[in-house]
Design a protein around this motif. Structure first.
Motif, PDB file in Angstrom:
ATOM      1  N   LEU A   1       0.818  -1.220   0.000  1.00 52.76           N
ATOM      2  CA  LEU A   1       0.000   0.000   0.000  1.00 52.76           C
ATOM      3  C   LEU A   1       0.851   1.268   0.000  1.00 52.76           C
ATOM      4  CD1 LEU A   1      -0.113   1.663   2.952  1.00 52.76           C
ATOM      5  CD2 LEU A   1      -1.517  -0.277   3.612  1.00 52.76           C
ATOM      6  N   ASN A   2       2.168   1.111   0.215  1.00 50.81           N
ATOM      7  CA  ASN A   2       3.010   2.287   0.444  1.00 50.81           C
ATOM      8  C   ASN A   2       3.445   2.969  -0.860  1.00 50.81           C
ATOM      9  OD1 ASN A   2       4.181   4.007   2.377  1.00 50.81           O
ATOM     10  ND2 ASN A   2       6.197   3.112   1.990  1.00 50.81           N
ATOM     11  N   PHE A   3       2.470   3.285  -1.698  1.00 55.15           N
ATOM     12  CA  PHE A   3       2.702   4.013  -2.944  1.00 55.15           C
ATOM     13  C   PHE A   3       1.722   5.183  -3.012  1.00 55.15           C
ATOM     14  CE2 PHE A   3       4.583  -0.068  -3.589  1.00 55.15           C
ATOM     15  CZ  PHE A   3       5.720   0.189  -4.356  1.00 55.15           C
ATOM     16  N   SER A   4       2.181   6.272  -3.590  1.00 56.27           N
ATOM     17  CA  SER A   4       1.436   7.531  -3.473  1.00 56.27           C
ATOM     18  C   SER A   4       0.475   7.777  -4.637  1.00 56.27           C
ATOM     19  CB  SER A   4       2.413   8.700  -3.395  1.00 56.27           C
ATOM     20  OG  SER A   4       1.720   9.924  -3.392  1.00 56.27           O
ATOM     21  N   PRO A   5      -0.803   8.054  -4.316  1.00 55.20           N
ATOM     22  CA  PRO A   5      -1.762   8.464  -5.355  1.00 55.20           C
ATOM     23  C   PRO A   5      -1.746   9.976  -5.600  1.00 55.20           C
ATOM     24  CG  PRO A   5      -2.853   7.462  -3.435  1.00 55.20           C
ATOM     25  CD  PRO A   5      -1.470   7.842  -3.025  1.00 55.20           C
ATOM     26  N   LEU A   6      -1.115  10.754  -4.713  1.00 51.87           N
ATOM     27  CA  LEU A   6      -1.227  12.205  -4.762  1.00 51.87           C
ATOM     28  C   LEU A   6      -0.705  12.747  -6.089  1.00 51.87           C
ATOM     29  CD1 LEU A   6      -2.212  14.527  -3.011  1.00 51.87           C
ATOM     30  CD2 LEU A   6       0.093  14.768  -2.095  1.00 51.87           C
ATOM     31  N   GLY A   7      -1.517  13.583  -6.717  1.00 52.04           N
ATOM     32  CA  GLY A   7      -1.166  14.138  -8.022  1.00 52.04           C
ATOM     33  C   GLY A   7      -1.843  13.420  -9.169  1.00 52.04           C
ATOM     34  N   ALA A   8      -2.517  12.294  -8.867  1.00 54.68           N
ATOM     35  CA  ALA A   8      -3.299  11.621  -9.908  1.00 54.68           C
ATOM     36  C   ALA A   8      -4.555  12.422 -10.233  1.00 54.68           C
ATOM     37  CB  ALA A   8      -3.681  10.213  -9.461  1.00 54.68           C
ATOM     38  N   CYS A   9      -4.903  13.344  -9.333  1.00 52.40           N
ATOM     39  CA  CYS A   9      -6.075  14.219  -9.487  1.00 52.40           C
ATOM     40  C   CYS A   9      -7.356  13.404  -9.589  1.00 52.40           C
ATOM     41  CB  CYS A   9      -5.882  15.170 -10.660  1.00 52.40           C
ATOM     42  SG  CYS A   9      -4.424  16.220 -10.448  1.00 52.40           S
ATOM     43  N   ALA A  10      -8.287  13.817 -10.442  1.00 52.97           N
ATOM     44  CA  ALA A  10      -9.585  13.133 -10.480  1.00 52.97           C
ATOM     45  C   ALA A  10      -9.450  11.721 -11.029  1.00 52.97           C
ATOM     46  CB  ALA A  10     -10.576  13.924 -11.313  1.00 52.97           C
ATOM     47  N   LEU A  11      -8.707  11.573 -12.117  1.00 48.64           N
ATOM     48  CA  LEU A  11      -8.414  10.257 -12.695  1.00 48.64           C
ATOM     49  C   LEU A  11      -7.353  10.319 -13.775  1.00 48.64           C
ATOM     50  CD1 LEU A  11     -11.086   9.025 -15.265  1.00 48.64           C
ATOM     51  CD2 LEU A  11     -10.816  11.403 -14.636  1.00 48.64           C
ATOM     52  N   ALA A  12      -7.130  11.509 -14.379  1.00 47.51           N
ATOM     53  CA  ALA A  12      -6.307  11.597 -15.575  1.00 47.51           C
ATOM     54  C   ALA A  12      -4.975  12.300 -15.359  1.00 47.51           C
ATOM     55  CB  ALA A  12      -7.086  12.326 -16.683  1.00 47.51           C
ATOM     56  N   GLY A  13      -4.677  12.707 -14.114  1.00 43.62           N
ATOM     57  CA  GLY A  13      -3.469  13.471 -13.885  1.00 43.62           C
ATOM     58  C   GLY A  13      -3.703  14.948 -14.189  1.00 43.62           C
ATOM     59  N   THR A  14      -2.645  15.667 -14.517  1.00 40.02           N
ATOM     60  CA  THR A  14      -2.759  17.107 -14.747  1.00 40.02           C
ATOM     61  C   THR A  14      -1.735  17.554 -15.783  1.00 40.02           C
ATOM     62  OG1 THR A  14      -2.618  19.291 -13.687  1.00 40.02           O
ATOM     63  CG2 THR A  14      -1.169  17.590 -12.836  1.00 40.02           C
ATOM     64  N   GLY A  15      -2.014  18.691 -16.420  1.00 38.73           N
ATOM     65  CA  GLY A  15      -1.054  19.298 -17.336  1.00 38.73           C
ATOM     66  C   GLY A  15      -0.113  20.257 -16.650  1.00 38.73           C
TER      67      GLY A  15
ATOM     68  N   ASP B   1       5.471  17.711  -9.309  1.00 35.93           N
ATOM     69  CA  ASP B   1       6.495  16.690  -9.064  1.00 35.93           C
ATOM     70  C   ASP B   1       5.930  15.667  -8.087  1.00 35.93           C
ATOM     71  OD1 ASP B   1       8.659  15.132  -8.390  1.00 35.93           O
ATOM     72  OD2 ASP B   1      10.062  16.806  -8.194  1.00 35.93           O
ATOM     73  N   ARG B   2       5.355  14.611  -8.619  1.00 34.34           N
ATOM     74  CA  ARG B   2       4.737  13.582  -7.773  1.00 34.34           C
ATOM     75  C   ARG B   2       5.780  12.814  -6.964  1.00 34.34           C
ATOM     76  NH1 ARG B   2       1.256   9.454 -10.404  1.00 34.34           N
ATOM     77  NH2 ARG B   2       0.660   9.114  -8.221  1.00 34.34           N
ATOM     78  N   PHE B   3       6.988  12.740  -7.479  1.00 41.19           N
ATOM     79  CA  PHE B   3       8.042  12.052  -6.732  1.00 41.19           C
ATOM     80  C   PHE B   3       8.428  12.835  -5.482  1.00 41.19           C
ATOM     81  CE2 PHE B   3       8.262  10.291 -10.945  1.00 41.19           C
ATOM     82  CZ  PHE B   3       8.469   8.944 -10.721  1.00 41.19           C
ATOM     83  N   MET B   4       8.340  14.147  -5.569  1.00 39.35           N
ATOM     84  CA  MET B   4       8.675  14.980  -4.405  1.00 39.35           C
ATOM     85  C   MET B   4       7.671  14.752  -3.275  1.00 39.35           C
ATOM     86  SD  MET B   4       9.073  19.120  -4.190  1.00 39.35           S
ATOM     87  CE  MET B   4       9.340  19.944  -2.600  1.00 39.35           C
ATOM     88  N   THR B   5       6.375  14.759  -3.602  1.00 37.69           N
ATOM     89  CA  THR B   5       5.363  14.538  -2.551  1.00 37.69           C
ATOM     90  C   THR B   5       5.418  13.107  -2.032  1.00 37.69           C
ATOM     91  OG1 THR B   5       3.737  14.187  -4.313  1.00 37.69           O
ATOM     92  CG2 THR B   5       3.769  16.352  -3.271  1.00 37.69           C
ATOM     93  N   SER B   6       5.654  12.159  -2.923  1.00 39.07           N
ATOM     94  CA  SER B   6       5.758  10.764  -2.505  1.00 39.07           C
ATOM     95  C   SER B   6       6.888  10.601  -1.495  1.00 39.07           C
ATOM     96  CB  SER B   6       6.015   9.870  -3.725  1.00 39.07           C
ATOM     97  OG  SER B   6       6.301   8.544  -3.331  1.00 39.07           O
TER      98      SER B   6
ATOM     99  N   GLY C   1       6.925   9.673   2.766  1.00 39.83           N
ATOM    100  CA  GLY C   1       7.469   8.373   3.141  1.00 39.83           C
ATOM    101  C   GLY C   1       6.974   7.223   2.298  1.00 39.83           C
ATOM    102  N   PHE C   2       6.424   7.518   1.114  1.00 38.91           N
ATOM    103  CA  PHE C   2       6.003   6.459   0.205  1.00 38.91           C
ATOM    104  C   PHE C   2       7.197   5.938  -0.580  1.00 38.91           C
ATOM    105  CE2 PHE C   2       1.767   8.705   0.400  1.00 38.91           C
ATOM    106  CZ  PHE C   2       1.064   7.650   0.950  1.00 38.91           C
ATOM    107  N   THR C   3       7.048   4.730  -1.126  1.00 31.59           N
ATOM    108  CA  THR C   3       8.108   4.149  -1.940  1.00 31.59           C
ATOM    109  C   THR C   3       8.256   4.891  -3.265  1.00 31.59           C
ATOM    110  OG1 THR C   3       7.651   1.994  -0.959  1.00 31.59           O
ATOM    111  CG2 THR C   3       8.905   1.998  -3.006  1.00 31.59           C
ATOM    112  N   ALA C   4       7.146   5.232  -3.893  1.00 28.66           N
ATOM    113  CA  ALA C   4       7.133   5.928  -5.183  1.00 28.66           C
ATOM    114  C   ALA C   4       5.688   6.304  -5.491  1.00 28.66           C
ATOM    115  CB  ALA C   4       7.688   5.028  -6.294  1.00 28.66           C
ATOM    116  N   PRO C   5       5.445   7.155  -6.489  1.00 26.42           N
ATOM    117  CA  PRO C   5       4.063   7.403  -6.909  1.00 26.42           C
ATOM    118  C   PRO C   5       3.503   6.186  -7.653  1.00 26.42           C
ATOM    119  CG  PRO C   5       5.570   9.118  -7.720  1.00 26.42           C
ATOM    120  CD  PRO C   5       6.409   7.980  -7.248  1.00 26.42           C
ATOM    121  N   LEU C   6       2.218   5.988  -7.557  1.00 22.25           N
ATOM    122  CA  LEU C   6       1.566   4.958  -8.364  1.00 22.25           C
ATOM    123  C   LEU C   6       1.691   5.323  -9.840  1.00 22.25           C
ATOM    124  CD1 LEU C   6      -1.468   4.441  -6.028  1.00 22.25           C
ATOM    125  CD2 LEU C   6       0.013   2.593  -6.791  1.00 22.25           C
ATOM    126  N   ARG C   7       1.941   4.317 -10.668  1.00 24.91           N
ATOM    127  CA  ARG C   7       2.252   4.560 -12.079  1.00 24.91           C
ATOM    128  C   ARG C   7       1.067   5.051 -12.894  1.00 24.91           C
ATOM    129  NH1 ARG C   7       5.704  -0.212 -12.104  1.00 24.91           N
ATOM    130  NH2 ARG C   7       3.796  -1.402 -12.342  1.00 24.91           N
TER     131      ARG C   7
END
Length: 512
Positions: free
Chosen positions: A244-258, A262-267, A271-277
């Motif tokens: 479970l230790n992967f970050s959803p933050l920055g995925a927004c509603a469902l499609a990401g953002t333009g 930096d999703r890696f920075m928030t992840s 303390g997350f391993t990485a952002p979810l792909r």
């Protein structure tokens, strides 16, 4: 190490290097400046709009009418999701830092946001914060309160995020902490069981299969069976934590953002391993909740089995354990009663934990991808499962700390049931089916005489099989049976001693 279906671990250098393939999209400073100017203009325009007397929803721009009171009551989640406040604020802090780092908000805006979030957390923890149903959920309550506190900067905090990825982030952070707490409680119960085993290291008890007397076992061997189960429970929870230790933050509603986030920075900050792909998977996934509740349900079934055994052993029919008054209750009508109620409730509350898992499985089984409002219903079963399993672990450890084994009653019970029959069959050294038949005839003789195997005279044994010799008596009786167990993991004294040594080391017990 990567986990199946999860993103690969990303080295720090790959996260921070602008040239890395996994780094956020790099845009020119001119583009970023224009984006920020547009955001600032939109904030100014919004501030100039005339507000309705009733607070407008943060999402209410296109709506002319407010929702009805019935819909408001039915759709609110603040009554239970306010539990997530600390993790919601934690995610907002990381998001604000990232927005400023990427040039999407100014340092002044970031500082105002962080200061406001600190104040809101203090208000919540002091009990001064007013949770409003018309603000729907924990996210909107905190965001609206932040706007009340710091004004325009707060309106920029939701840039490049949605409540969809926000709630998933909160849930993962909350679940991560909950797992750590449950694993700690598991260790506490393991310690209590190992201490009981050490206090009763040589005590032999009847072992049961089909709830019928089977073979003698050392009490520590039985107690350590639960310790082993609990260790697997902890392992399942820690495996779940890793997945479970992967970050959803920055995925927004469902499609990401333009926007150049930096999703890696928030992840990394959280303390997350990485952002979810995959951004759709990021907001859709509740596998981690189902896996968490599944691990809790298995743990609950183990605690229920422990509860069942101890309730039976505390009964007058068994009388093997004596709970202290500290962990017993009485009857309102029968003055003589002393009930092991805590362990009965451990047995009973396992149904809640199993039910919480079933709720999640049914909730998620028919949902299309991306966020659906049905997923609001994932939190109450999650919170209930964690609260219940934590209580079950606490009271089981407390019960273990407050019982004694009735050694005299146990010794009186040992002769019944011919518990040494299998050891006697091993003595014969024949083909096992033949020795099984021979010992069966010995047991039949005992039943006809109302005696034990060790009471049969040698001449009577020889009448059944000439293989019997004087040394047979070294294999009869429960003490001799225990001495003759030698296979790895068996209930033999030496084997159990090794098991105890393992757990003393593994649990870092200070044994004199």
């Amino acid at each position: 190490m990567a986990f199946p279906g999860s993103p690969m671990r990303v080295p720090h250098s790959a996260v921070t290097s602008p040239s890395s393939l996994t780094s956020p999209i790099s845009l020119s400073r001119v583009v970023v400046r224009r984006m920020v100017q547009r955001l600032n203009r939109r904030s100014s325009c919004a501030a100039s709009l005339k507000m309705n007397p009733k607070e407008t929803k943060l999402w209410g721009g296109r709506f002319e009418d407010s929702v009805s009171d019935a819909v408001e009551r039915f759709t609110e989640s603040i009554s239970f999701d306010k539990t997530l406040y600390k993790h919601d604020i934690m995610g907002s802090r990381a998001h604000a830092e990232m927005l400023q780092h990427q040039g999407l908000i100014s340092e002044e805006d970031r500082d105002a946001i962080l200061k406001g979030l600190d104040e809101i957390q203090k208000q919540i923890e002091s009990g001064e914060f007013i949770w409003r149903v018309d603000r729907e959920d924990v996210h909107m309550n905190i965001e609206a309160a932040l706007t009340d506190l710091v004004g325009e900067p707060a309106k920029k905090l939701h840039t490049a995020r949605s409540r969809n990825d926000q709630v998933c982030t909160d849930l993962r952070l909350w679940s991560r902490d909950a797992i750590d707490s449950i694993v700690s409680h598991i260790k506490h119960l393991q310690v209590a069981l190992v201490k009981l085993a050490l206090e009763n290291e040589s005590l032999i008890v009847p072992g049961y299969t089909h709830l019928q007397r089977a073979q003698p076992v050392l009490l520590p061997h039985l107690l350590l069976a639960y310790v082993e189960q609990l260790e697997r429970d902890a392992g399942r929870l820690l495996d779940c934590r890793s997945r479970l230790n992967f970050s959803p933050l920055g995925a927004c509603a469902l499609a990401g953002t333009g926007l150049p986030i930096d999703r890696f920075m928030t992840s990394n900050a959280l303390g997350f391993t990485a952002p979810l792909r995959n951004s759709i998977d990021a907001v859709s996934d509740r596998d981690f909740v189902m896996e968490f509740l599944s691990a809790n349900a298995i743990l609950a079934s183990h605690l229920s089995r422990l509860g069942e055994e101890w309730v039976l052993w505390a009964s007058e029919e068994f009388g093997f354990i004596i709970p202290s008054d500290r962990v017993s209750t009485g009857s309102s009508i029968m003055p003589q009663k002393k009930n092991p109620d805590p362990m009965e409730l451990v047995r009973g509350k396992s149904a809640r934990v199993i039910g919480d898992l079933v709720t999640l499985l049914v909730l998620c089984k028919g949902l299309p991808q991306a966020y659906n409002r049905d997923l609001q219903e994932d939190k109450e079963p999650l919170f209930d499962s964690v609260k219940t399993i934590t209580g079950m672990l606490e009271v089981s450890a407390d019960f273990a700390d407050n019982i004694k084994f009735n050694k005299e009653r146990i010794r009186e019970a040992l002769p019944a049931g011919h518990l040494d029959a299998t050891t006697l069959a091993d003595y014969l050294g024949m083909a096992f089916r033949t020795s099984h038949d021979v010992v069966g005839k010995c047991v039949a003789m005992c039943l006809s005489r109302n005696s034990c195997l060790e009471e049969i005279k040698l001449e009577d044994l020889k009448n059944i099989s000439p293989i019997f010799e004087e040394d047979v008596y070294e294999f009869m009786g429960v003490e001799n049976a225990i001495k003759n167990f030698s296979s790895y993991g068996s209930t033999g004294s030496q084997c159990v001693s090794l098991q105890l040594q393992h757990w003393v080391r593994n649990l870092h017990l200070d044994v004199v």
